[in-house]
Design a protein around this motif. Sequence first.
Motif, PDB file in Angstrom:
ATOM      1  N   ILE A 199      -2.386  66.566  44.203  1.00 44.52           N
ATOM      2  CA  ILE A 199      -2.435  65.182  44.690  1.00 44.52           C
ATOM      3  C   ILE A 199      -3.822  64.843  45.207  1.00 44.52           C
ATOM      4  CG2 ILE A 199      -1.521  63.615  46.465  1.00 44.52           C
ATOM      5  CD1 ILE A 199       1.086  65.294  46.323  1.00 44.52           C
ATOM      6  N   PHE A 200      -4.556  65.847  45.687  1.00 44.97           N
ATOM      7  CA  PHE A 200      -5.839  65.602  46.331  1.00 44.97           C
ATOM      8  C   PHE A 200      -7.031  65.859  45.413  1.00 44.97           C
ATOM      9  CE2 PHE A 200      -2.524  66.923  49.249  1.00 44.97           C
ATOM     10  CZ  PHE A 200      -2.443  65.778  50.015  1.00 44.97           C
ATOM     11  N   LYS A 201      -6.739  65.919  44.111  1.00 44.99           N
ATOM     12  CA  LYS A 201      -7.811  66.061  43.128  1.00 44.99           C
ATOM     13  C   LYS A 201      -8.384  64.713  42.726  1.00 44.99           C
ATOM     14  CE  LYS A 201      -6.359  70.364  40.848  1.00 44.99           C
ATOM     15  NZ  LYS A 201      -5.903  70.962  39.562  1.00 44.99           N
ATOM     16  N   ASN A 202      -7.504  63.781  42.376  1.00 46.55           N
ATOM     17  CA  ASN A 202      -7.938  62.457  41.944  1.00 46.55           C
ATOM     18  C   ASN A 202      -6.739  61.534  41.971  1.00 46.55           C
ATOM     19  OD1 ASN A 202      -6.494  62.758  39.369  1.00 46.55           O
ATOM     20  ND2 ASN A 202      -8.104  64.229  38.901  1.00 46.55           N
ATOM     21  N   ALA A 203      -6.928  60.287  41.565  1.00 48.84           N
ATOM     22  CA  ALA A 203      -5.853  59.289  41.680  1.00 48.84           C
ATOM     23  C   ALA A 203      -4.832  59.375  40.559  1.00 48.84           C
ATOM     24  CB  ALA A 203      -6.466  57.888  41.715  1.00 48.84           C
ATOM     25  N   ASN A 204      -4.974  60.317  39.654  1.00 48.46           N
ATOM     26  CA  ASN A 204      -4.073  60.429  38.511  1.00 48.46           C
ATOM     27  C   ASN A 204      -2.793  61.164  38.863  1.00 48.46           C
ATOM     28  OD1 ASN A 204      -4.812  59.068  36.269  1.00 48.46           O
ATOM     29  ND2 ASN A 204      -6.027  60.721  35.397  1.00 48.46           N
ATOM     30  N   ASN A 205      -2.011  60.628  39.752  1.00 50.93           N
ATOM     31  CA  ASN A 205      -0.742  61.254  40.100  1.00 50.93           C
ATOM     32  C   ASN A 205       0.243  60.162  40.500  1.00 50.93           C
ATOM     33  OD1 ASN A 205      -0.680  60.987  43.213  1.00 50.93           O
ATOM     34  ND2 ASN A 205      -2.699  61.876  42.817  1.00 50.93           N
ATOM     35  N   SER A 206       1.493  60.536  40.638  1.00 47.56           N
ATOM     36  CA  SER A 206       2.543  59.544  40.879  1.00 47.56           C
ATOM     37  C   SER A 206       2.692  59.165  42.338  1.00 47.56           C
ATOM     38  CB  SER A 206       3.886  60.096  40.374  1.00 47.56           C
ATOM     39  OG  SER A 206       4.240  61.264  41.099  1.00 47.56           O
ATOM     40  N   GLU A 207       1.898  59.767  43.216  1.00 44.89           N
ATOM     41  CA  GLU A 207       2.044  59.521  44.651  1.00 44.89           C
ATOM     42  C   GLU A 207       0.996  58.591  45.245  1.00 44.89           C
ATOM     43  OE1 GLU A 207       2.955  62.317  47.565  1.00 44.89           O
ATOM     44  OE2 GLU A 207       4.241  63.554  46.300  1.00 44.89           O
ATOM     45  N   THR A 208      -0.219  58.633  44.746  1.00 41.85           N
ATOM     46  CA  THR A 208      -1.291  57.902  45.404  1.00 41.85           C
ATOM     47  C   THR A 208      -1.105  56.393  45.229  1.00 41.85           C
ATOM     48  OG1 THR A 208      -2.828  59.720  45.067  1.00 41.85           O
ATOM     49  CG2 THR A 208      -3.773  57.567  45.568  1.00 41.85           C
ATOM     50  N   ILE A 209      -0.905  55.715  46.347  1.00 39.55           N
ATOM     51  CA  ILE A 209      -0.695  54.267  46.363  1.00 39.55           C
ATOM     52  C   ILE A 209      -2.008  53.536  46.596  1.00 39.55           C
ATOM     53  CG2 ILE A 209       0.451  52.377  47.625  1.00 39.55           C
ATOM     54  CD1 ILE A 209       2.664  54.444  48.321  1.00 39.55           C
ATOM     55  N   PHE A 210      -2.842  54.078  47.467  1.00 44.04           N
ATOM     56  CA  PHE A 210      -4.083  53.405  47.856  1.00 44.04           C
ATOM     57  C   PHE A 210      -5.084  54.484  48.248  1.00 44.04           C
ATOM     58  CE2 PHE A 210      -6.210  50.508  51.210  1.00 44.04           C
ATOM     59  CZ  PHE A 210      -6.993  49.862  50.268  1.00 44.04           C
ATOM     60  N   TRP A 211      -6.294  54.411  47.653  1.00 48.81           N
ATOM     61  CA  TRP A 211      -7.314  55.399  47.955  1.00 48.81           C
ATOM     62  C   TRP A 211      -8.669  54.729  48.018  1.00 48.81           C
ATOM     63  CZ3 TRP A 211     -11.194  56.953  44.314  1.00 48.81           C
ATOM     64  CH2 TRP A 211     -11.054  56.420  43.031  1.00 48.81           C
ATOM     65  N   THR A 212      -9.643  55.444  48.552  1.00 44.87           N
ATOM     66  CA  THR A 212     -11.006  54.952  48.593  1.00 44.87           C
ATOM     67  C   THR A 212     -11.940  56.029  48.058  1.00 44.87           C
ATOM     68  OG1 THR A 212     -12.737  53.997  49.993  1.00 44.87           O
ATOM     69  CG2 THR A 212     -11.369  55.725  50.976  1.00 44.87           C
ATOM     70  N   ASP A 213     -13.116  55.616  47.630  1.00 41.26           N
ATOM     71  CA  ASP A 213     -14.047  56.553  47.007  1.00 41.26           C
ATOM     72  C   ASP A 213     -14.950  57.238  48.032  1.00 41.26           C
ATOM     73  OD1 ASP A 213     -15.384  54.193  47.559  1.00 41.26           O
ATOM     74  OD2 ASP A 213     -16.533  54.170  45.702  1.00 41.26           O
ATOM     75  N   ALA A 214     -14.394  57.577  49.190  1.00 38.76           N
ATOM     76  CA  ALA A 214     -15.131  58.369  50.167  1.00 38.76           C
ATOM     77  C   ALA A 214     -15.299  59.792  49.648  1.00 38.76           C
ATOM     78  CB  ALA A 214     -14.382  58.389  51.500  1.00 38.76           C
ATOM     79  N   SER A 215     -16.424  60.393  49.969  1.00 43.31           N
ATOM     80  CA  SER A 215     -16.611  61.790  49.633  1.00 43.31           C
ATOM     81  C   SER A 215     -15.624  62.639  50.433  1.00 43.31           C
ATOM     82  CB  SER A 215     -18.041  62.230  49.967  1.00 43.31           C
ATOM     83  OG  SER A 215     -18.151  63.640  49.915  1.00 43.31           O
ATOM     84  N   SER A 216     -15.078  63.659  49.806  1.00 45.72           N
ATOM     85  CA  SER A 216     -14.166  64.565  50.504  1.00 45.72           C
ATOM     86  C   SER A 216     -14.910  65.668  51.240  1.00 45.72           C
ATOM     87  CB  SER A 216     -13.172  65.171  49.511  1.00 45.72           C
ATOM     88  OG  SER A 216     -13.853  65.811  48.446  1.00 45.72           O
ATOM     89  N   GLY A 217     -16.240  65.602  51.248  1.00 47.61           N
ATOM     90  CA  GLY A 217     -17.040  66.656  51.858  1.00 47.61           C
ATOM     91  C   GLY A 217     -16.722  66.924  53.316  1.00 47.61           C
ATOM     92  N   ASN A 218     -16.515  65.859  54.107  1.00 45.27           N
ATOM     93  CA  ASN A 218     -16.210  66.066  55.520  1.00 45.27           C
ATOM     94  C   ASN A 218     -14.911  66.839  55.715  1.00 45.27           C
ATOM     95  OD1 ASN A 218     -18.429  64.801  56.736  1.00 45.27           O
ATOM     96  ND2 ASN A 218     -17.553  62.782  56.414  1.00 45.27           N
ATOM     97  N   ARG A 219     -13.937  66.579  54.856  1.00 42.50           N
ATOM     98  CA  ARG A 219     -12.664  67.285  54.966  1.00 42.50           C
ATOM     99  C   ARG A 219     -12.781  68.740  54.499  1.00 42.50           C
ATOM    100  NH1 ARG A 219     -12.636  63.408  57.306  1.00 42.50           N
ATOM    101  NH2 ARG A 219     -11.289  61.577  57.144  1.00 42.50           N
TER     102      ARG A 219
END
Length: 533
Positions: free
Chosen positions: A266-286
């Motif tokens: 789910i946390f790879k990209n928006a290509n899944n059945s769960e992600t409703i709303f996302w932003t293009d923030a870098s995941s680096g901080n996480r």
Amino acid sequence: MNRYIKHSNKIFGAGLLALVLVFSACTDLEVEEKDSFLRSEAGAFTPLTPEGVTATLQSAYADLRDNWGNQENMYALQEVSSDELLVPTRGTDWGDNGVWRALRQHTWDGTHRDILGAWNILNRNVYKLNTIIASSTAATPAQLAEAKFLRAFNMWHVLDFYRQIPLREATDGVDVDPRVMQAQEGFDFIVKDLTEALPSLPATGTGGDRKKASQAAAHFLLAKMYLNKHVYVGGTPVAADMTSVIQHVDAIKAVGFKLHDGYFDIFKNANNSETIFWTDASSGNRIWAGLHYFQKTYDKYKDDTFGENTGGGWNGFSTTAEFYALFEGDANSNEPGAGQEERRGFVPKKTDWYHAGIGYGFLVGQQYDSSGNAMKDRPGNPLVYTKEFASQNSLTGNNERQGIRVIKYHPANGQANSYYVLFRYADAHLMKIEAILRGGTSTDNALALYNELRVIRKATPAGAITLDDILNERGRELYIEGWRRNDQVRFGTFSKPFPYMTIADDHLSIYPIPANALSTNPNLKPNPGYGGE
């Protein structure tokens, strides 16, 4: 274009006055125009042109990227104050004048960096969106709907954190103190924005552009509003509000959203059945906030080759043994195949070289490099992440190895992968279960829905559930996604002692209005328990 304006240093209770005014303690500041439009004269609002509306709306989406990908401000207030995350001081690392310890230990006041930072950011964003809504003749119905959704999103955070919402209309002069909405009025205002926006938002399903506002995103935020209504306005949960939660979640499901089989995918990209709303923030901080300085990964280049990066983790954010114990699995091993539920993740002894040995979920015990070699810390000790810290009463005096680390966005997907989930369906699914248990009407069975989630996450189904089970399940499903404080407040555990937080005081469920805001807007009042009532 690099145009500048200067203005007097009046500090507004609404935080930063976006596009026009910048918070200043004692001097005039310059404001550089970047991707939105500045007023030509402070205090004189000219409706935006169609091009101005487009640019300002793009800027408002960029604010999601810039503000929610950060580990400070909103994320810190939601997560580090909760029982889910803490930032221990390791020598002098992460001391930062005690700002992280104050959040975990609930010893903040109205001058805290993140309490002020979140206030300024959120209210600045609201004002920016007000300029679009005030320029309705230049905006399309779709643009107005997006602006109202985004304004509601930012206002919801102000309501959730502070219970008072200052509102400066775009047409207000700079000498006008923003009016202040208390909780009930603020709640009604946000719901009105979302309800008005819904018909003109796209009915985006799992195949559409989920980086933009949609009907599903509006339904999600409305469900979140009604689930928390009794927290905001007082009283106990009302069955009709809980039924509203269920109806909004059902509307999300109706356009194709569903639980995704494969938790960390789910946390790879928006290509899944769960992600409703996302932003293009870098995941680096996480990714890097908790990993050790020596834990490195490999960068993927444009030609699909890989090379080792020269950086490493920041060795900060951690969780506790108590939170880790919420998950099903062997308490003494988090290696692959140790019988743990999928969401707890694993620490690999060896993996694909571009994973560099970094595990998923909760990293505890010995850490390994990509060749399967046991890693060491800087002094040469085995890099074994321990469940315990140096002291049960303090967050200081820790070494490099103490504390379980947590990671969902994996560097194998790209250490700066620009994908950060804001809303996802599993949260909505859990909201529906909770709403049924709190008296809402549904044709679905709460236990069956609960077990549907647990089965897909490779966890043992339950024979019965209580509200306490829902809070724990929300922790297992949604950890480090920015919801834990909100959940704890609703379930009544935020103001009760938990590890490394010993203060039991209900007033701490709401943050103080920042001292600078109180000093400049007489319409704001101190929140209960923070003095000056």
